[in-house]
Design a protein around this motif. Structure first.
Motif, PDB file in Angstrom:
ATOM      1  N   ASP A   1     -10.693  25.124  -7.200  1.00  0.00           N
ATOM      2  CA  ASP A   1      -9.443  24.659  -7.800  1.00  0.00           C
ATOM      3  C   ASP A   1      -9.738  23.692  -8.943  1.00  0.00           C
ATOM      4  O   ASP A   1     -10.041  22.536  -8.703  1.00  0.00           O
ATOM      5  CB  ASP A   1      -8.565  23.995  -6.735  1.00  0.00           C
ATOM      6  N   GLU A   2      -9.681  24.175 -10.153  1.00  0.00           N
ATOM      7  CA  GLU A   2      -9.945  23.370 -11.353  1.00  0.00           C
ATOM      8  C   GLU A   2     -11.270  22.625 -11.250  1.00  0.00           C
ATOM      9  O   GLU A   2     -11.313  21.400 -11.399  1.00  0.00           O
ATOM     10  CB  GLU A   2      -8.805  22.346 -11.553  1.00  0.00           C
TER      11      GLU A   2
ATOM     12  N   SER B   1      -2.736  26.000  -7.605  1.00  0.00           N
ATOM     13  CA  SER B   1      -3.312  25.283  -6.454  1.00  0.00           C
ATOM     14  C   SER B   1      -2.639  25.729  -5.160  1.00  0.00           C
ATOM     15  O   SER B   1      -3.296  25.903  -4.136  1.00  0.00           O
ATOM     16  CB  SER B   1      -3.129  23.772  -6.611  1.00  0.00           C
TER      17      SER B   1
HETATM   18 MG   LIG Z   1      -3.337  22.710  -9.510  1.00  0.00          MG
END
Ligand SMILES: [Mg+2]
Ligand SMILES: Nc1ncnc2c1ncn2[C@@H]1O[C@H](COP(=O)(O)OP(=O)(O)OP(=O)(O)O)[C@@H](O)[C@H]1O
Length: 258
Positions: free
Chosen positions: A173-174, A45
């Motif tokens: 991000d994810e 991240s």
């Molecule tokens: Mg992360």
């Protein structure tokens, strides 16, 4: 081909002893679909958020479409961010607004602040936003409030908002960490198909190695703030994966399946 993004010696120090990134070098070519994998706390991240300076890097250079991201002033950064779409794990929608309005928010970076504040979007933008929603199977949700949607539907709105920016690069991000396997596939398909068709490069952080291998042509493995693997997906051996996730093997699989 001229790379669209170049990262050199990128470091991020959060506090005296805490380094999020320890010197990252990365080059992204136009249209590449790259999965960034690694255990929790590896720096995935931090890396993505340094690229558009949601997090300020401590050291290093980032060049995006020939522009210096680290030194960009406010106006330059706004223009850089307009060309980098972002997709978040928790969607980051405006829940009291309609699905259509949320997608149109992707256009804000290109509008004057008054027109944006008043929500005066050009008709062409609205038509394109609706076309994007139709393409991801949300044609019946266009005028619903965003909070009426399921997680998988919310994330498809997040994908459309990023695409509405007409970006050169999407940072995700994810994007599927909160979704069940079926929704995960729908969302990953939506990101992958649109990026490929429109020649948009994509960097997607994923915990799940199986998804990374299924979608990405290139995988970047991060461990303790350093790149420990960067290569074609089929060269990611089980030995490398094991080294990457040493002691955190349970994170390699789909969270919802555990
Ligand atoms: Mg992360
Ligand atoms: N705001 C912060 N303040 C202090 N340290 C932070 C902060 N954000 C992240 N870190 C630290 O930086 C390192 C990298 O964190 P980061 O969130 O980038 O990892 P990640 O790979 O995204 O992990 P996850 O898979 O859990 O999302 C970790 O050691 C983390 O504790």
């Amino acid at each position: 081909m001229e790379p669209i993004l170049t990262i050199q010696g990128l470091k991020k120090q959060y506090s005296a002893g805490t380094w999020g990134l320890n010197g990252i070098d990365l080059t992204v070519q136009p249209g590449e679909f790259i999965a960034v994998i690694g255990p929790s706390g590896a720096g995935k991240s931090t890396l993505l958020r340094c690229m558009n300076r949601l997090i300020e890097p401590t050291e290093g250079r980032i060049t995006f479409l020939g522009e210096d991201v680290v030194c960009a002033n406010k106006r330059e950064l706004r223009s850089i961010r307009a060309r980098m779409g972002m997709i978040f794990q928790h969607y980051n929608l405006v829940y009291r607004s309609s699905v259509l309005e949320n997608v149109l928010h992707g256009r804000l970076g290109y509008m004057g602040s008054l027109a944006g504040m008043l929500g005066r979007y050009p008709e062409a933008d609205k038509e394109e936003a609706i076309a994007l929603l139709e393409k991801v199977g949300l044609e019946n949700e266009v005028y619903k409030r965003a909070d009426e949607l399921s997680g998988g539907q919310k994330q498809r709105v997040g994908v459309c908002r990023a695409l509405a920016q007409k970006p050169s690069l999407i940072l995700a991000d994810e994007p599927i960490a909160s979704l069940d396997p079926k929704s995960s596939k729908t969302v990953m398909d939506a990101i992958h198909t649109n990026c490929r068709e429109q020649g948009i490069a994509c960097l997607v952080n994923l915990h799940q190695v199986d998804y990374a291998k299924a979608y990405a042509t290139r995988i970047v493995g991060i461990k303790a703030g350093r790149v420990v693997f960067d290569g074609p997906s089929d060269q990611l051996t089980s030995d490398i994966t094991q080294y990457l996730y040493e002691g955190k093997e349970d994170e390699m699989f789909h969270k919802a399946a555990i």
